[in-house]
Design an enzyme around this catalytic site. Structure first.
Site, PDB file in Angstrom:
ATOM      1  N   GLY A  43      -1.493   2.579   5.818  1.00 20.45           N
ATOM      2  CA  GLY A  43      -0.117   2.807   5.336  1.00 20.45           C
ATOM      3  C   GLY A  43       0.733   3.443   6.422  1.00 20.45           C
TER       4      GLY A  43
ATOM      5  N   LYS B 242      13.784  25.756 -23.369  1.00 23.53           N
ATOM      6  CA  LYS B 242      14.155  24.654 -22.456  1.00 23.53           C
ATOM      7  C   LYS B 242      14.447  23.369 -23.225  1.00 23.53           C
ATOM      8  CE  LYS B 242      12.880  23.761 -18.309  1.00 23.53           C
ATOM      9  NZ  LYS B 242      12.185  23.500 -17.027  1.00 23.53           N
TER      10      LYS B 242
ATOM     11  N   GLY C 163      -0.327   8.938  -4.048  1.00 26.65           N
ATOM     12  CA  GLY C 163      -1.519   9.780  -3.880  1.00 26.65           C
ATOM     13  C   GLY C 163      -2.636   9.231  -4.749  1.00 26.65           C
ATOM     14  N   ARG C 164      -3.349   8.225  -4.190  1.00 29.21           N
ATOM     15  CA  ARG C 164      -4.419   7.582  -4.964  1.00 29.21           C
ATOM     16  C   ARG C 164      -5.585   8.530  -5.151  1.00 29.21           C
ATOM     17  NH1 ARG C 164      -3.988   1.708  -3.238  1.00 29.21           N
ATOM     18  NH2 ARG C 164      -4.421   2.539  -1.182  1.00 29.21           N
TER      19      ARG C 164
ATOM     20  N   ASP D 254      -4.309  13.832   3.336  1.00 29.69           N
ATOM     21  CA  ASP D 254      -5.687  13.946   2.840  1.00 29.69           C
ATOM     22  C   ASP D 254      -6.743  13.856   3.947  1.00 29.69           C
ATOM     23  OD1 ASP D 254      -5.199  11.317   3.420  1.00 29.69           O
ATOM     24  OD2 ASP D 254      -6.123  10.500   1.625  1.00 29.69           O
TER      25      ASP D 254
ATOM     26  N   GLU E 243      -0.357   9.176  -8.625  1.00 31.96           N
ATOM     27  CA  GLU E 243      -0.813   7.856  -9.090  1.00 31.96           C
ATOM     28  C   GLU E 243      -2.317   7.838  -9.382  1.00 31.96           C
ATOM     29  OE1 GLU E 243      -0.663   6.010  -4.563  1.00 31.96           O
ATOM     30  OE2 GLU E 243      -0.547   4.643  -6.244  1.00 31.96           O
TER      31      GLU E 243
ATOM     32  N   ASP F  85      -8.133   8.041   7.167  1.00 34.53           N
ATOM     33  CA  ASP F  85      -9.598   7.932   7.296  1.00 34.53           C
ATOM     34  C   ASP F  85     -10.075   6.537   7.698  1.00 34.53           C
ATOM     35  OD1 ASP F  85     -10.541  10.425   6.945  1.00 34.53           O
ATOM     36  OD2 ASP F  85     -10.735  10.281   4.757  1.00 34.53           O
ATOM     37  N   GLY F  86      -9.483   5.502   7.096  1.00 37.78           N
ATOM     38  CA  GLY F  86      -9.874   4.118   7.391  1.00 37.78           C
ATOM     39  C   GLY F  86      -9.632   3.812   8.872  1.00 37.78           C
TER      40      GLY F  86
ATOM     41  N   ARG G  63      16.171  15.144 -22.020  1.00 40.15           N
ATOM     42  CA  ARG G  63      14.979  14.301 -22.076  1.00 40.15           C
ATOM     43  C   ARG G  63      13.815  14.929 -21.318  1.00 40.15           C
ATOM     44  NH1 ARG G  63      17.956   8.671 -20.417  1.00 40.15           N
ATOM     45  NH2 ARG G  63      18.204   7.868 -22.516  1.00 40.15           N
TER      46      ARG G  63
ATOM     47  N   ASP H 144      -0.204  11.022   2.588  1.00 36.63           N
ATOM     48  CA  ASP H 144      -1.036  11.670   1.563  1.00 36.63           C
ATOM     49  C   ASP H 144      -1.553  13.060   1.945  1.00 36.63           C
ATOM     50  OD1 ASP H 144      -0.674   9.497  -0.015  1.00 36.63           O
ATOM     51  OD2 ASP H 144      -2.669   8.638   0.272  1.00 36.63           O
TER      52      ASP H 144
ATOM     53  N   ARG I 202      -3.832  -3.721   7.350  1.00 35.55           N
ATOM     54  CA  ARG I 202      -5.204  -3.369   6.958  1.00 35.55           C
ATOM     55  C   ARG I 202      -6.030  -4.618   7.263  1.00 35.55           C
ATOM     56  NH1 ARG I 202      -2.278  -0.592   2.538  1.00 35.55           N
ATOM     57  NH2 ARG I 202      -2.604   1.621   2.859  1.00 35.55           N
TER      58      ARG I 202
ATOM     59  N   ARG J 244       5.238   8.492  26.544  1.00 34.91           N
ATOM     60  CA  ARG J 244       5.923   9.263  27.584  1.00 34.91           C
ATOM     61  C   ARG J 244       4.939  10.174  28.321  1.00 34.91           C
ATOM     62  NH1 ARG J 244      11.737   9.758  25.858  1.00 34.91           N
ATOM     63  NH2 ARG J 244      12.338   7.559  25.795  1.00 34.91           N
TER      64      ARG J 244
ATOM     65  N   THR K 128      -0.580   9.878   7.704  1.00 28.28           N
ATOM     66  CA  THR K 128      -0.560   9.364   6.329  1.00 28.28           C
ATOM     67  C   THR K 128       0.274  10.305   5.480  1.00 28.28           C
ATOM     68  OG1 THR K 128      -1.848   9.174   4.284  1.00 28.28           O
ATOM     69  CG2 THR K 128      -2.893  10.376   6.046  1.00 28.28           C
TER      70      THR K 128
ATOM     71  N   HIS L 208       7.088   2.924  -3.127  1.00 27.07           N
ATOM     72  CA  HIS L 208       7.088   2.912  -1.664  1.00 27.07           C
ATOM     73  C   HIS L 208       8.312   3.541  -1.010  1.00 27.07           C
ATOM     74  CE1 HIS L 208       3.771   0.234  -2.524  1.00 27.07           C
ATOM     75  NE2 HIS L 208       3.363   0.433  -1.289  1.00 27.07           N
TER      76      HIS L 208
HETATM   77  O1  F6P Z   1      -0.462   5.590   2.735  1.00 30.33           O
HETATM   78  C1  F6P Z   1      -1.026   6.175   1.623  1.00 30.33           C
HETATM   79  C2  F6P Z   1      -0.506   5.493   0.399  1.00 30.33           C
HETATM   80  O2  F6P Z   1       0.892   5.589   0.412  1.00 30.33           O
HETATM   81  C3  F6P Z   1      -1.060   6.012  -0.901  1.00 30.33           C
HETATM   82  O3  F6P Z   1      -0.447   7.171  -1.363  1.00 30.33           O
HETATM   83  C4  F6P Z   1      -0.878   4.839  -1.788  1.00 30.33           C
HETATM   84  O4  F6P Z   1      -1.788   4.858  -2.836  1.00 30.33           O
HETATM   85  C5  F6P Z   1      -1.137   3.680  -0.887  1.00 30.33           C
HETATM   86  O5  F6P Z   1      -0.837   4.131   0.407  1.00 30.33           O
HETATM   87  C6  F6P Z   1      -0.375   2.444  -1.199  1.00 30.33           C
HETATM   88  O6  F6P Z   1      -0.675   1.499  -0.251  1.00 30.33           O
HETATM   89  P1  F6P Z   1      -0.093   0.029  -0.116  1.00 30.33           P
HETATM   90  O7  F6P Z   1       0.688   0.022   1.130  1.00 30.33           O
HETATM   91  O8  F6P Z   1      -1.310  -0.823   0.004  1.00 30.33           O
HETATM   92  O9  F6P Z   1       0.707  -0.276  -1.315  1.00 30.33           O
END
Ligand code: F6P
Length: 325
Positions: free
Chosen positions: A15, A218, A175-176, A134, A227, A107-108, A167, A132, A76, A29, A130, A255
């Site tokens: 991502g 409130k 954040g998977r 993470d 997510e 990580d990937g 509401r 995230d 990817r 640079r 990233t 996104h």
């Molecule tokens: O880059 C991390 C992330 O944004 C995650 O938070 C999310 O779950 C995932 O990538 C979504 O990825 P894609 O680009 O495959 O929709």
């Protein structure tokens, strides 16, 4: 392995994250300053397999520090998951005189860098990029700060209409597997409740929190759900509607959270990390992942880095619980 570095490749993978361009610029640079040539590898490891390369110069990285996304594109790659793909990528490096690769991603991406080094024999350095946040060995990842600020901006807007209609707004954020964006934005927007992948929570817990909030006077509520939370934003919406009979809306930010101009923190830290990565390479240090701990630059062996998981920030979560209503 000790190689004299004359030419490096740089790629972004997985991502995209705002600030990646600032890192590419800093790598380019710094390397040029030290007499090292730089090749931009487009579309991550897939582009490396296919030889999608472009030489980077002082000026080709001008006016990108302020831009989100990655001007080298990202991908990817399934092909790179197999040793044959890794060997093809290493062959591209050898054919083009690329002595080492700096890979920016999560990580990937670091697993890919480890393979490129182990299977392909090409030294690598990883930089955490990233939204995230993470990556276990680094307090910070490129793009996180911009993403949180984007969520804050969106939720602040959402609050205006949520309040006007009295509401409840459920906001699903990215954040998977990690709840950093959710927790930081829940605190920063004054949300009533948050659902995170790291925390066991039920819809009843959230309903009860809102009930308490109603009793305190409130009339509108924001609930942030990562997510990958244990309960989905849809389930939360259903429970609140059924149990409390209040008007609920769901907003999935998606996104947009990955785009936009990087914040000052992301530009500065991406520059520090990019500069540090080249510094390691010129010292003959390879197969490391760079990071920031307690605001200091650090580096770990790539295999070690992959084993480290980030401890959940229980103090921050407690601070949220005890300051939210
Ligand atoms: O880059 C991390 C992330 O944004 C995650 O938070 C999310 O779950 C995932 O990538 C979504 O990825 P894609 O680009 O495959 O929709």
């Amino acid at each position: 392995m000790s190689v004299e570095i004359k030419k490096i490749g740089v790629l972004t993978s997985g991502g995209d994250a705002p600030g990646m361009n600032a890192a590419i610029r800093a790598i380019t640079r710094t390397a040029l300053y030290r007499g090292i040539k730089v090749i931009g590898i487009q579309r991550g490891y897939q582009g490396l397999i296919e030889g999608d390369l472009t030489e980077l110069t002082y000026t080709s990285v001008s006016r990108i520090i302020n831009r989100g996304g990655t001007f080298l594109f990202t991908a990817r790659s399934n092909e790179f998951r197999h040793p044959d793909g890794v060997k093809k990528a290493a062959e591209t490096c050898r054919k083009n005189g690329i002595d080492a690769v700096v890979a920016i991603g999560g990580d990937g991406t670091f697993r890919g860098a480890a393979d490129l080094s182990k299977i392909g024999g090409i030294p690598c350095i990883g930089i955490p990029g990233t939204i995230d946040n993470d990556i276990g060995m680094s307090d910070y990842t490129i793009g996180f700060d911009t993403a949180v600020n984007c969520v804050i901006d969106m939720v602040d807007r959402l609050r205006d209409t949520t309040e006007s209609h009295q509401r409840c707004s459920i906001v699903e954020v990215m954040g998977r597997n990690a709840g950093y964006i959710a927790l930081h934005s829940a605190i920063s927007t004054g949300a009533t409740a948050v659902a995170l992948p790291e925390i066991e929570i039920t819809c009843d817990d959230i309903v009860n929190k809102i009930r308490k909030s109603i009793n305190a006077g409130k009339t509108h509520f924001i609930v942030i759900a990562a997510e990958g939370a244990k309960i989905s934003a849809g389930e939360i919406l259903q429970s609140i509607g059924d149990s409390l009979g209040i008007n609920v809306r769901l907003t999935v930010l998606g996104h947009v959270q990955r785009g936009g101009m990087p914040t000052a923190d992301d530009r500065v830290n991406a520059t520090r990390l990019g500069h540090y990565a080249v510094d390691l390479l010129t010292k003959g240090i390879y197969d490391r992942v760079c990071g920031i701990q307690n605001n200091k630059l650090v580096d770990y062996d790539v295999q070690e880095a992959l084993k480290i998981t980030k401890p959940f920030d229980t103090d921050l979560y407690k601070a949220f619980l005890e300051t939210s209503i």
